[in-house]
Design a protein around this motif. Structure first.
Motif, PDB file in Angstrom:
ATOM      1  N   ALA A 102      11.029  -6.553  -7.462  1.00  0.00           N
ATOM      2  CA  ALA A 102      10.723  -5.672  -7.915  1.00  0.00           C
ATOM      3  C   ALA A 102      10.088  -4.526  -7.291  1.00  0.00           C
ATOM      4  O   ALA A 102       9.796  -3.259  -7.393  1.00  0.00           O
ATOM      5  N   LEU A 103       9.732  -5.226  -5.696  1.00  0.00           N
ATOM      6  CA  LEU A 103       9.036  -4.680  -4.700  1.00  0.00           C
ATOM      7  C   LEU A 103       9.915  -3.677  -3.763  1.00  0.00           C
ATOM      8  O   LEU A 103       9.369  -2.882  -2.407  1.00  0.00           O
ATOM      9  N   GLN A 104      10.958  -4.508  -3.675  1.00  0.00           N
ATOM     10  CA  GLN A 104      11.751  -3.764  -2.602  1.00  0.00           C
ATOM     11  C   GLN A 104      11.940  -2.278  -1.924  1.00  0.00           C
ATOM     12  O   GLN A 104      11.893  -1.871  -0.773  1.00  0.00           O
ATOM     13  N   HIS A 105      11.657  -2.073  -3.452  1.00  0.00           N
ATOM     14  CA  HIS A 105      11.546  -0.285  -2.621  1.00  0.00           C
ATOM     15  C   HIS A 105      10.697   0.626  -2.761  1.00  0.00           C
ATOM     16  O   HIS A 105      10.439   1.837  -3.547  1.00  0.00           O
ATOM     17  N   ASP A 106       9.605  -0.619  -3.176  1.00  0.00           N
ATOM     18  CA  ASP A 106       7.842   0.486  -3.300  1.00  0.00           C
ATOM     19  C   ASP A 106       7.520   1.089  -2.761  1.00  0.00           C
ATOM     20  O   ASP A 106       7.650   0.550  -1.160  1.00  0.00           O
ATOM     21  N   ALA A 107       6.659   1.998  -2.563  1.00  0.00           N
ATOM     22  CA  ALA A 107       6.135   2.520  -1.812  1.00  0.00           C
ATOM     23  C   ALA A 107       4.740   1.870  -0.597  1.00  0.00           C
ATOM     24  O   ALA A 107       5.020   2.747   0.401  1.00  0.00           O
ATOM     25  N   VAL A 108       4.475   1.144  -1.183  1.00  0.00           N
ATOM     26  CA  VAL A 108       3.181   0.226  -0.912  1.00  0.00           C
ATOM     27  C   VAL A 108       3.513  -1.076  -0.375  1.00  0.00           C
ATOM     28  O   VAL A 108       3.568  -1.741   0.512  1.00  0.00           O
TER      29      VAL A 108
END
Length: 232
Positions: free
Chosen positions: A123-129
């Motif tokens: 879910a977070l691998q491409h998140d900016a933060v």
């Protein structure tokens, strides 16, 4: 991605009322932290598991950790959780790229479901933060007056209970901790928030218990024994 898990385990666990640090208390015949490591070891995406110990730790070497081939120990723990995490990140910065994802997890959360960690990474691998595991608050919340009477009822709408892992890029988290170190930094997300950033909430599980008080140890044993019956 090659994300890394980092476990600060330099604390004494004073609220457990034991002379033994809580990460080494017996849980189903093994030290509590063994179960935490076992859960993380079952997450295929994690390239390494780092445990940050106090330089004075006398317990670690008394156990067999050979079941965890990707385990690395750093004896750079500090006086607080935030210091231990920062010291661990600084030591890691000489070994891996600055944009490496690091999942900071409480050593005293032994009931973590590996599938939830895998889902969080996806879910977070491409998140900016980055973000954290958390669960919406279900109970009515009361604000206490100094007399231990109820001052008022606090609305629970929009409130979430933070859990771990908390997943951020190495350099970003280290910079946030260096900038915002203080008593108001109670987890990694709060350091990021202090910089004006907004970590994502990834829904966790009520079974992801943090062992804090003596009765929590018995509850953790029940959750671990239930195993797949409690899986989401």
């Amino acid at each position: 991605m090659n994300p890394i898990a980092l476990l600060p385990a330099a604390g004494s666990g004073s609220r457990m009322g034991s002379a033994t640090p809580k990460q080494y208390l017996d849980l189903l015949g093994k030290p509590l932290i063994w179960h935490t490591l076992a859960a993380l070891a079952r997450v295929p995406a994690l390239s390494r598991i780092i445990v940050v110990l106090s330089p004075e730790d006398e317990w670690w070497d008394g156990y067999d950790w050979s079941a965890f081939p990707t385990l690395q120990v750093l004896r750079v723990g500090g006086a607080s959780r935030a210091e231990s995490v920062l010291n661990g990140l600084q030591a890691l910065s000489t070994q891996v790229p600055a944009d490496t994802w690091v999942l900071v997890h409480d050593a005293a959360r032994p009931c973590l479901a590996p599938a939830q960690v895998s889902g969080m990474i996806e879910a977070l691998q491409h998140d900016a933060v980055g973000g954290i595991l958390a669960v919406p608050v279900a109970d009515t919340l009361k604000f206490a007056a100094p007399s231990q009477t109820i001052a008022h009822t606090h609305p629970r709408d929009g409130l979430w209970q933070a859990q771990t892992p908390q997943m951020f890029r190495l350099a970003d988290l280290a910079g946030a901790l260096e900038t915002g170190m203080g008593p108001d930094i109670t987890d990694e997300a709060s350091a990021m928030e202090k910089l004006g950033l907004a970590p994502r909430l990834v829904r966790g599980s009520p079974w992801n218990l943090k062992v804090t008080y003596p009765q929590d140890l018995a509850l953790a044993a029940l959750i671990l024994q239930a195993g797949d019956a409690l899986a989401d």
